[in-house]
Enzyme design. Sequence first.
Site, PDB file in Angstrom:
ATOM      1  N   GLU A  95       0.833  -1.207   0.000  1.00 42.28           N
ATOM      2  CA  GLU A  95       0.000   0.000   0.000  1.00 42.28           C
ATOM      3  C   GLU A  95       0.864   1.251   0.000  1.00 42.28           C
ATOM      4  OE1 GLU A  95      -2.515  -0.097   3.487  1.00 42.28           O
ATOM      5  OE2 GLU A  95      -2.447  -2.271   3.409  1.00 42.28           O
ATOM      6  N   CYS A 129       3.079   8.356   1.489  1.00 42.94           N
ATOM      7  CA  CYS A 129       3.496   7.427   2.535  1.00 42.94           C
ATOM      8  C   CYS A 129       3.810   6.095   1.848  1.00 42.94           C
ATOM      9  CB  CYS A 129       2.360   7.296   3.534  1.00 42.94           C
ATOM     10  SG  CYS A 129       2.714   6.143   4.837  1.00 42.94           S
ATOM     11  N   CYS A 160       5.691  -7.201   8.086  1.00 43.27           N
ATOM     12  CA  CYS A 160       6.709  -6.645   8.968  1.00 43.27           C
ATOM     13  C   CYS A 160       7.033  -7.671  10.035  1.00 43.27           C
ATOM     14  CB  CYS A 160       6.218  -5.359   9.619  1.00 43.27           C
ATOM     15  SG  CYS A 160       7.481  -4.599  10.679  1.00 43.27           S
ATOM     16  N   CYS A 199       4.668  -5.214  16.327  1.00 45.74           N
ATOM     17  CA  CYS A 199       4.079  -4.312  17.323  1.00 45.74           C
ATOM     18  C   CYS A 199       2.617  -4.727  17.505  1.00 45.74           C
ATOM     19  CB  CYS A 199       4.183  -2.861  16.868  1.00 45.74           C
ATOM     20  SG  CYS A 199       5.897  -2.367  16.558  1.00 45.74           S
ATOM     21  N   CYS A 223      -0.408  -3.060  15.449  1.00 46.35           N
ATOM     22  CA  CYS A 223      -0.212  -2.685  14.036  1.00 46.35           C
ATOM     23  C   CYS A 223      -0.676  -3.782  13.087  1.00 46.35           C
ATOM     24  CB  CYS A 223       1.271  -2.392  13.809  1.00 46.35           C
ATOM     25  SG  CYS A 223       1.674  -2.032  12.094  1.00 46.35           S
ATOM     26  N   CYS A 228      -2.276   1.704   8.153  1.00 46.29           N
ATOM     27  CA  CYS A 228      -1.512   1.061   7.109  1.00 46.29           C
ATOM     28  C   CYS A 228      -1.414  -0.440   7.338  1.00 46.29           C
ATOM     29  CB  CYS A 228      -0.121   1.658   7.048  1.00 46.29           C
ATOM     30  SG  CYS A 228       0.250   2.155   5.390  1.00 46.29           S
TER      31      CYS A 228
HETATM   32  N1  SAH Z   1       7.896   0.440  10.858  1.00 45.44           N
HETATM   33  C1  SAH Z   1       8.054   1.846  10.927  1.00 45.44           C
HETATM   34  C2  SAH Z   1       7.295   2.593   9.848  1.00 45.44           C
HETATM   35  C3  SAH Z   1       5.920   2.094   9.493  1.00 45.44           C
HETATM   36  S1  SAH Z   1       4.677   2.318  10.700  1.00 45.44           S
HETATM   37  C4  SAH Z   1       7.645   2.341  12.290  1.00 45.44           C
HETATM   38  O1  SAH Z   1       7.111   1.564  13.069  1.00 45.44           O
HETATM   39  O2  SAH Z   1       7.925   3.485  12.575  1.00 45.44           O
HETATM   40  C5  SAH Z   1       4.386   4.057  10.612  1.00 45.44           C
HETATM   41  C6  SAH Z   1       3.735   4.611  11.861  1.00 45.44           C
HETATM   42  O3  SAH Z   1       2.340   4.195  11.931  1.00 45.44           O
HETATM   43  C7  SAH Z   1       4.396   4.130  13.141  1.00 45.44           C
HETATM   44  O4  SAH Z   1       4.575   5.196  14.043  1.00 45.44           O
HETATM   45  C8  SAH Z   1       3.383   3.135  13.629  1.00 45.44           C
HETATM   46  O5  SAH Z   1       3.548   2.909  14.997  1.00 45.44           O
HETATM   47  C9  SAH Z   1       2.089   3.783  13.254  1.00 45.44           C
HETATM   48  N2  SAH Z   1       0.917   2.895  13.327  1.00 45.44           N
HETATM   49  C10 SAH Z   1       0.855   1.572  13.105  1.00 45.44           C
HETATM   50  N3  SAH Z   1      -0.397   1.108  13.281  1.00 45.44           N
HETATM   51  C11 SAH Z   1      -1.152   2.180  13.627  1.00 45.44           C
HETATM   52  C12 SAH Z   1      -2.522   2.346  13.956  1.00 45.44           C
HETATM   53  N4  SAH Z   1      -3.355   1.335  13.961  1.00 45.44           N
HETATM   54  N5  SAH Z   1      -2.960   3.593  14.269  1.00 45.44           N
HETATM   55  C13 SAH Z   1      -2.094   4.637  14.235  1.00 45.44           C
HETATM   56  N6  SAH Z   1      -0.806   4.539  13.939  1.00 45.44           N
HETATM   57  C14 SAH Z   1      -0.319   3.322  13.641  1.00 45.44           C
HETATM   58 FE1  SF4 Z   2       6.351  -3.013  11.857  1.00 46.25          FE
HETATM   59 FE2  SF4 Z   2       3.994  -1.910  12.346  1.00 46.25          FE
HETATM   60 FE3  SF4 Z   2       5.816  -2.078  14.295  1.00 46.25          FE
HETATM   61 FE4  SF4 Z   2       6.201  -0.366  12.261  1.00 46.25          FE
HETATM   62  S1  SF4 Z   2       4.573  -0.276  13.767  1.00 46.25           S
HETATM   63  S2  SF4 Z   2       7.705  -1.795  13.158  1.00 46.25           S
HETATM   64  S3  SF4 Z   2       5.280  -1.516  10.558  1.00 46.25           S
HETATM   65  S4  SF4 Z   2       4.796  -3.823  13.253  1.00 46.25           S
END
Ligand code: SAH
Ligand code: SF4
Length: 355
Positions: free
Chosen positions: A90, A111, A118, A122, A125, A339
């Site tokens: 995406e 973006c 990944c 986390c 996510c 995302c």
């Molecule tokens: N992996 C990298 C970049 C991709 S995620 C990182 O973790 O920074 C980009 C941002 O979106 C990160 O700050 C992540 O924590 C946030 N994110 C992921 N899932 C989300 C959600 N459900 N709502 C809001 N932000 C989210």
């Molecule tokens: Fe991976 Fe999502 Fe954690 Fe970013 S926030 S490191 S994309 S699992």
Amino acid sequence: MISLLGETLGSLTEKLGALGHKPYRARQIADWVHEKRVDDFAGMTDLPAELREQLAGMFPPQQLEQVRFTGSKDTTRKFLFRLPDGQFIESVFIPASPALYGQTSDRRTLCVSTQVGCAYGCKFCASGLRGWKRNLTAGEITAQVMVVEKTTGERVDNIVFMGMGEPLANWKNLSVAIEILNAPWGFEIGARHITVSTSGLVPQIRELAEHPVPVRLAISLHGATDEVREQIMPVNKKYPLKELFEACAYFSSRRKQKLGFEYILIAGVNDAPEQARLLAAHARRLDAKVNLIPYNTVEGLSWERPSEARQQEFVRVVRAGGVVATIRREKGHDIDAACGQLRLRAEDELAGTPA
Ligand code: SAH
Ligand code: SF4
């Protein structure tokens, strides 16, 4: 075109040189690709026929296929792409972007994804829900920009690596993509308008600090103590806050731009005023700006964003600590906004349809 979009002027010159072609040919090709936006070699009319044939052999015509997009003109648009091997990624296009780290701008932001899935898992996510599949090539990263520009008819002039994947876990290809995005012969996007977001990979933060293109760095913090952060970000066990902050300090010592701290607000997890106070203390010490992101619900996960009042209280405490803090108000939140979700749905719905 994907594989050609991953070539720097240097690597292309080298490849052509090995075939006995002069270095200026590489610049001609870059000009066709980036200036004239021609995406088949037959159309590169000032190249000798023999070279055009060789190019077609070296760079097979793999496209980033736009499967669908949501949203409309003047709103956030989310693109779903299919890669040549059938995987989905995406990208999100944000026209005249809302405030990023306190800067309101009329920039057209994209973006971008850097991996399929990944590995960092986390807990909140969607991108990590089905684990990690593979790294994107440099060409698959830059092709997202190329295709979105073609579809929207607009020029992307701000890149955030905040799509699917952990950019710094794909450092080799990311560093090439950054060079191409920034280069005058490439996408010509200023270093200050390229932001890498990371969950906190300490060794690669130090490597990024040495990259010739001085891009911005955003750290996904999401917790101001190890205890809170660890609950939602397994990466914190490997790189706890103390080490992460040392790497941040090092990065800042090498760069003029301020760091960004991203902090998702999740109800009952990391939204206590004490976390806000500590977050402000860390940000002040490292001279970072804070970007608060009310959590977007993800299908299948039970986390929720705090109430409006609680969000406001959090931002008030951070600001009272003497730090610049914004709350991200994205447009177009309604549709699979977090995302990684669009991909999961696409995998379920479109799996099996011919690539
Ligand atoms: N992996 C990298 C970049 C991709 S995620 C990182 O973790 O920074 C980009 C941002 O979106 C990160 O700050 C992540 O924590 C946030 N994110 C992921 N899932 C989300 C959600 N459900 N709502 C809001 N932000 C989210
Ligand atoms: Fe991976 Fe999502 Fe954690 Fe970013 S926030 S490191 S994309 S699992």
